[in-house]
Design an enzyme around this catalytic site. Sequence first.
Site, PDB file in Angstrom:
ATOM      1  N   ASP A  62       0.894  -1.275   0.018  1.00  0.00           N
ATOM      2  CA  ASP A  62       0.159   0.035   0.065  1.00  0.00           C
ATOM      3  C   ASP A  62       0.855   1.361  -0.021  1.00  0.00           C
ATOM      4  O   ASP A  62       1.873   1.223   0.650  1.00  0.00           O
ATOM      5  CB  ASP A  62      -0.823   0.063   1.248  1.00  0.00           C
ATOM      6  CG  ASP A  62      -1.948   1.160   1.139  1.00  0.00           C
ATOM      7  OD1 ASP A  62      -2.278   1.670   0.134  1.00  0.00           O
ATOM      8  OD2 ASP A  62      -2.592   1.280   2.357  1.00  0.00           O
ATOM      9  N   HIS A  63       0.335   2.207  -0.613  1.00  0.00           N
ATOM     10  CA  HIS A  63       1.174   3.703  -0.466  1.00  0.00           C
ATOM     11  C   HIS A  63       0.638   4.212   0.691  1.00  0.00           C
ATOM     12  O   HIS A  63      -0.425   4.200   1.185  1.00  0.00           O
ATOM     13  CB  HIS A  63       0.687   4.662  -1.575  1.00  0.00           C
ATOM     14  CG  HIS A  63       1.222   3.964  -2.999  1.00  0.00           C
ATOM     15  ND1 HIS A  63       0.556   3.824  -4.044  1.00  0.00           N
ATOM     16  CD2 HIS A  63       2.533   3.398  -3.385  1.00  0.00           C
ATOM     17  CE1 HIS A  63       1.261   3.572  -5.021  1.00  0.00           C
ATOM     18  NE2 HIS A  63       2.443   3.311  -4.740  1.00  0.00           N
ATOM     19  N   TYR A  70      -4.758   4.528   0.370  1.00  0.00           N
ATOM     20  CA  TYR A  70      -5.959   3.797  -0.203  1.00  0.00           C
ATOM     21  C   TYR A  70      -5.626   2.933  -1.471  1.00  0.00           C
ATOM     22  O   TYR A  70      -6.386   2.962  -2.405  1.00  0.00           O
ATOM     23  CB  TYR A  70      -7.132   4.495  -0.333  1.00  0.00           C
ATOM     24  CG  TYR A  70      -7.374   5.538   0.834  1.00  0.00           C
ATOM     25  CD1 TYR A  70      -7.380   5.066   2.206  1.00  0.00           C
ATOM     26  CD2 TYR A  70      -7.627   6.887   0.685  1.00  0.00           C
ATOM     27  CE1 TYR A  70      -7.465   6.138   3.242  1.00  0.00           C
ATOM     28  CE2 TYR A  70      -7.596   7.825   1.729  1.00  0.00           C
ATOM     29  CZ  TYR A  70      -7.522   7.337   2.838  1.00  0.00           C
ATOM     30  OH  TYR A  70      -7.677   8.098   4.002  1.00  0.00           O
ATOM     31  N   HIS A  71      -4.372   2.383  -1.562  1.00  0.00           N
ATOM     32  CA  HIS A  71      -4.042   1.726  -2.717  1.00  0.00           C
ATOM     33  C   HIS A  71      -3.652   0.192  -2.329  1.00  0.00           C
ATOM     34  O   HIS A  71      -2.402  -0.093  -2.666  1.00  0.00           O
ATOM     35  CB  HIS A  71      -2.687   2.161  -3.289  1.00  0.00           C
ATOM     36  CG  HIS A  71      -3.336   3.745  -3.851  1.00  0.00           C
ATOM     37  ND1 HIS A  71      -2.349   4.678  -4.146  1.00  0.00           N
ATOM     38  CD2 HIS A  71      -4.389   4.237  -3.990  1.00  0.00           C
ATOM     39  CE1 HIS A  71      -2.802   5.699  -4.518  1.00  0.00           C
ATOM     40  NE2 HIS A  71      -4.188   5.771  -4.367  1.00  0.00           N
ATOM     41  N   PRO A  72      -4.310  -0.705  -1.753  1.00  0.00           N
ATOM     42  CA  PRO A  72      -3.765  -2.037  -1.186  1.00  0.00           C
ATOM     43  C   PRO A  72      -3.870  -2.907  -2.582  1.00  0.00           C
ATOM     44  O   PRO A  72      -4.736  -2.853  -3.425  1.00  0.00           O
ATOM     45  CB  PRO A  72      -4.813  -2.344  -0.327  1.00  0.00           C
ATOM     46  CG  PRO A  72      -6.268  -1.682  -0.796  1.00  0.00           C
ATOM     47  CD  PRO A  72      -5.723  -0.281  -1.144  1.00  0.00           C
TER      48      PRO A  72
END
Length: 542
Positions: free
Chosen positions: A293-294, A473-475
């Site tokens: 994630d980021h 919110y980039h899983p």
Amino acid sequence: MATTDVVVVGAGSAGCVVAARLSEERQLGVTVLEAGGSDLSLWVRMPIGYGGAFFHPKLNWRYYTEPEEGLGGRKAYWPRGKVVGGSSSINAMVYIRGQARDYDRWAEAGNTGWSYADVLPCFRRLETNLAGGDAWRGDRGPITVRTIAAEAHPVSHAFVAACESAGLARNPDFNGRDQEGVGFYQITTRGGLRCSAATAYLHPALRRPNLDLVTEAAVTRVLFEGRRAVGVEYRRGGRLCRVMARREVILCAGAIGSPQILQLSGIGDPAKLAPLGIETVAASPNVGRNLQDHVGFDLVFEARVPTLNATLGPLLARSVAALRYVLTRGGPLSLSVNQAGGFVRGDEGRTRPNLQLYFSPLSYTRAVPGKRRLTKPDTFQGFNLGISNCHPKSRGWLHIRSSDPEAAPEIHPLYFSAPDDLTELLGSIPLLRTIAAQPPLASIIRRELAPGAEVVDPDALEAFVRRTTTSVYHPCGTCAMGPDPDGGAVVDPRLRVHGVERLRVADASIMPAITAGNLNAPSLMIGERASDLILADLVRFA
């Protein structure tokens, strides 16, 4: 009990693409199961409505991680779309493909057919870039992409000018020849409305008689005969239902949902499934691992001039903006608040950007679950200058807690478990402050509110970063693609799940390594590429 050729689980970014493209083959019957409901909602259709969808119980899964040591024991909030269109219906609409090198590294790891040269045609095919097509951009695809440079807030223009004054190169197109540089973001809207994967792909395709969509359908497991997937079980309206698949089952439930369904179905680590009463169908201990994630944080500034706080805060101003939007489909409600940013190198020794800049011409207090749905602007004039890491090294995991499909899995991102990730973000603070000190921004800044200009001690800055860093919110990565299951892969380069037959995964979970930037565009591309692979196997070369 219904029967079809292909069952697609999840009508999110990739699932909408897969369903639409497969249904172009009229001899294929396609059924899409979506756990959420209709996307006919103001919070979905109006671009800036994602502030209202951020904690909306009917539109959002509202996941939380377990307490994270790297974040000082805090839980991280993970919004995920629980609605037709998935996260493309509730995201900030920023369109970023990633770096060419990201995909070339996938191919070098053994994922034949996933180099940048391989996926570029998919990116071009999926978009209509309103600035026009060229060797990198498409102009005839379902997703409408546009720049907001002409409509961006004056403070956003000041940010871009400040970046140039700080020596950063201007880039008019982060999705063109090269990602590096600063400028205005492109977003996925059409005619003043959100252009989600559902709007662009699924809704037009539903006119075809061979495509069915079932909403409010929470998948409980994949059904097997031996090791061959033959259908899906789901719960709808209190009833347990089944849809059987003559050809294949495609999981497009996202980086949380897809590994969760695999584990519920008996594909995972036998040592973890057995205590939950789940019989192993195929031993695949890497399901749910490789989680990436980021993460990032913001410096918050008080401004001397009006920002979007003045437009979106006071009731009268909001009413004027709403009236403008209703009459013209224009104005700030037709945009994202992530208006400008860029991709930069944290130090000269790097060969490509490792940091993403975010500029929002407003400052805000995030909504609190159970108390307020909306994300509200601060009462003073302010803006956020943020940053995140492009290629984090930390790897986490997730796993189901029980055999109950309604129970959210436990999520352990293990943020900052790789020390370089924290060092990278801490090292970005001088860059952010250098940008803020340039005349175009310095002239409109009253003061730095968070952490405050006086905070320069390394330990104090580290405490600030740990205290305020959040997920971007980039899983992704939890059903990683690769040729060797013993090497960490869950699916092969054709997205077939290792160890079973007639089951694939096609969404952000298959990413072996995270791409630089926002993940909606890569997820759409994965849907396009998956469709090519599936159709080649099922129809065109069958």
